[in-house]
Write a protein that holds these residues in place. Structure first.
Motif, PDB file in Angstrom:
ATOM      1  N   GLN A   1       0.854  -1.192   0.000  1.00  0.00           N
ATOM      2  CA  GLN A   1       0.000   0.000   0.000  1.00  0.00           C
ATOM      3  C   GLN A   1       0.884   1.235   0.000  1.00  0.00           C
ATOM      4  O   GLN A   1       2.069   1.158   0.343  1.00  0.00           O
ATOM      5  N   THR A   2       0.281   2.364  -0.358  1.00  0.00           N
ATOM      6  CA  THR A   2       0.995   3.635  -0.260  1.00  0.00           C
ATOM      7  C   THR A   2       0.257   4.522   0.739  1.00  0.00           C
ATOM      8  O   THR A   2      -0.967   4.444   0.859  1.00  0.00           O
ATOM      9  N   PRO A   3       0.975   5.349   1.461  1.00  0.00           N
ATOM     10  CA  PRO A   3       0.338   6.236   2.435  1.00  0.00           C
ATOM     11  C   PRO A   3      -0.683   7.166   1.781  1.00  0.00           C
ATOM     12  O   PRO A   3      -0.416   7.748   0.728  1.00  0.00           O
ATOM     13  N   ALA A   4      -1.831   7.323   2.436  1.00  0.00           N
ATOM     14  CA  ALA A   4      -2.877   8.229   1.946  1.00  0.00           C
ATOM     15  C   ALA A   4      -2.673   9.645   2.479  1.00  0.00           C
ATOM     16  O   ALA A   4      -3.249  10.589   1.953  1.00  0.00           O
ATOM     17  N   ARG A   5      -1.853   9.774   3.523  1.00  0.00           N
ATOM     18  CA  ARG A   5      -1.638  11.068   4.177  1.00  0.00           C
ATOM     19  C   ARG A   5      -0.138  11.314   4.335  1.00  0.00           C
ATOM     20  O   ARG A   5       0.649  10.374   4.492  1.00  0.00           O
ATOM     21  N   ALA A   6       0.229  12.594   4.341  1.00  0.00           N
ATOM     22  CA  ALA A   6       1.637  12.963   4.532  1.00  0.00           C
ATOM     23  C   ALA A   6       2.148  12.444   5.871  1.00  0.00           C
ATOM     24  O   ALA A   6       3.280  11.965   5.967  1.00  0.00           O
ATOM     25  N   GLU A   7       1.325  12.521   6.919  1.00  0.00           N
ATOM     26  CA  GLU A   7       1.769  12.039   8.227  1.00  0.00           C
ATOM     27  C   GLU A   7       2.046  10.537   8.204  1.00  0.00           C
ATOM     28  O   GLU A   7       2.993  10.066   8.837  1.00  0.00           O
ATOM     29  N   GLU A   8       1.254   9.769   7.467  1.00  0.00           N
ATOM     30  CA  GLU A   8       1.525   8.329   7.346  1.00  0.00           C
ATOM     31  C   GLU A   8       2.876   8.100   6.678  1.00  0.00           C
ATOM     32  O   GLU A   8       3.626   7.209   7.083  1.00  0.00           O
ATOM     33  N   LEU A   9       3.191   8.903   5.664  1.00  0.00           N
ATOM     34  CA  LEU A   9       4.496   8.759   5.013  1.00  0.00           C
ATOM     35  C   LEU A   9       5.614   9.107   5.986  1.00  0.00           C
ATOM     36  O   LEU A   9       6.610   8.386   6.079  1.00  0.00           O
ATOM     37  N   MET A  10       5.451  10.199   6.733  1.00  0.00           N
ATOM     38  CA  MET A  10       6.488  10.589   7.691  1.00  0.00           C
ATOM     39  C   MET A  10       6.694   9.478   8.719  1.00  0.00           C
ATOM     40  O   MET A  10       7.824   9.105   9.018  1.00  0.00           O
ATOM     41  N   ARG A  11       5.605   8.929   9.266  1.00  0.00           N
ATOM     42  CA  ARG A  11       5.717   7.849  10.249  1.00  0.00           C
ATOM     43  C   ARG A  11       6.381   6.622   9.637  1.00  0.00           C
ATOM     44  O   ARG A  11       7.223   5.980  10.269  1.00  0.00           O
ATOM     45  N   SER A  12       6.037   6.295   8.398  1.00  0.00           N
ATOM     46  CA  SER A  12       6.643   5.125   7.760  1.00  0.00           C
ATOM     47  C   SER A  12       8.120   5.358   7.460  1.00  0.00           C
ATOM     48  O   SER A  12       8.929   4.422   7.529  1.00  0.00           O
ATOM     49  N   ARG A  13       8.504   6.589   7.182  1.00  0.00           N
ATOM     50  CA  ARG A  13       9.923   6.892   6.969  1.00  0.00           C
ATOM     51  C   ARG A  13      10.693   6.753   8.282  1.00  0.00           C
ATOM     52  O   ARG A  13      11.809   6.223   8.299  1.00  0.00           O
ATOM     53  N   TYR A  14      10.102   7.198   9.391  1.00  0.00           N
ATOM     54  CA  TYR A  14      10.733   6.986  10.698  1.00  0.00           C
ATOM     55  C   TYR A  14      10.918   5.481  10.930  1.00  0.00           C
ATOM     56  O   TYR A  14      11.999   5.033  11.330  1.00  0.00           O
TER      57      TYR A  14
END
Length: 170
Positions: free
Chosen positions: A31-44
């Motif tokens: 899946q790909t993040p639907a929100r910028a915050e999800e992307l930031m959390r996944s990058r962490y």
């Protein structure tokens, strides 16, 4: 990245869900993040788990520099990540094209506790969120007393500070 054995553990990003239910679905590329915050959390989470390819894949190609891979690899190698706190999330929703997420990532390096405080800018490229750049987060005067050795650790581990981020061995 193979998440076998890790998938049932709590997600490193701080959400109460398991890794598989939270950031693991993004790191596994299902899946790909639907929100910028999800992307930031996944990058962490990618930093915590050492997924350098995910970090590069989710970095805006227009702002990515050759040194970014080397810097990320060095952090993966040297840091022991201790917790993430999202300070503020602006825009970055499913219908937005840009977003900003301010966060504090706690880590240990060379037996010293550190905090990386950043305001990250994200944008959509071909429908996917990507990290554009980061700037230092806002400095705020300390509102509470310094954490004592026997206080709960601010990283959220549930341990006493002296047995977690306050210990030299981490």
């Amino acid at each position: 990245m193979d998440l076998q054995g890790e998938a049932t553990k709590r997600c490193p990003c701080g959400n109460p869900a398991t890794l598989a239910e939270c950031c693991g679905r993004f790191l596994s590329r299902t899946q790909t993040p639907a929100r910028a915050e999800e992307l930031m959390r996944s990058r962490y989470t990618a930093y915590v788990l050492g997924d350098l390819d995910y970090l590069m894949d989710t970095h805006d190609p227009e702002t990515r520099q050759p040194a970014d891979r080397d810097n990320a690899a060095r952090w993966i190698e040297d840091a022991r990540w201790r917790g993430l706190e999202v300070v503020e999330s602006l825009a970055g929703g499913p219908d937005d094209q840009q977003g900003v997420v301010e966060f504090k990532a706690r880590y240990m390096i060379l037996n010293a506790q550190q905090v990386h405080h950043e305001r990250s800018t994200f944008r959509r490229v071909d429908g996917r969120w990507v990290y554009v750049r980061g700037e230092p987060g806002k400095r705020v005067a300390r509102a509470s007393a310094k954490v004592g050795r026997n206080d709960p650790c601010p990283c959220g581990s549930g341990k006493k500070f002296k047995k977690c981020c306050g210990s030299a061995s981490g």
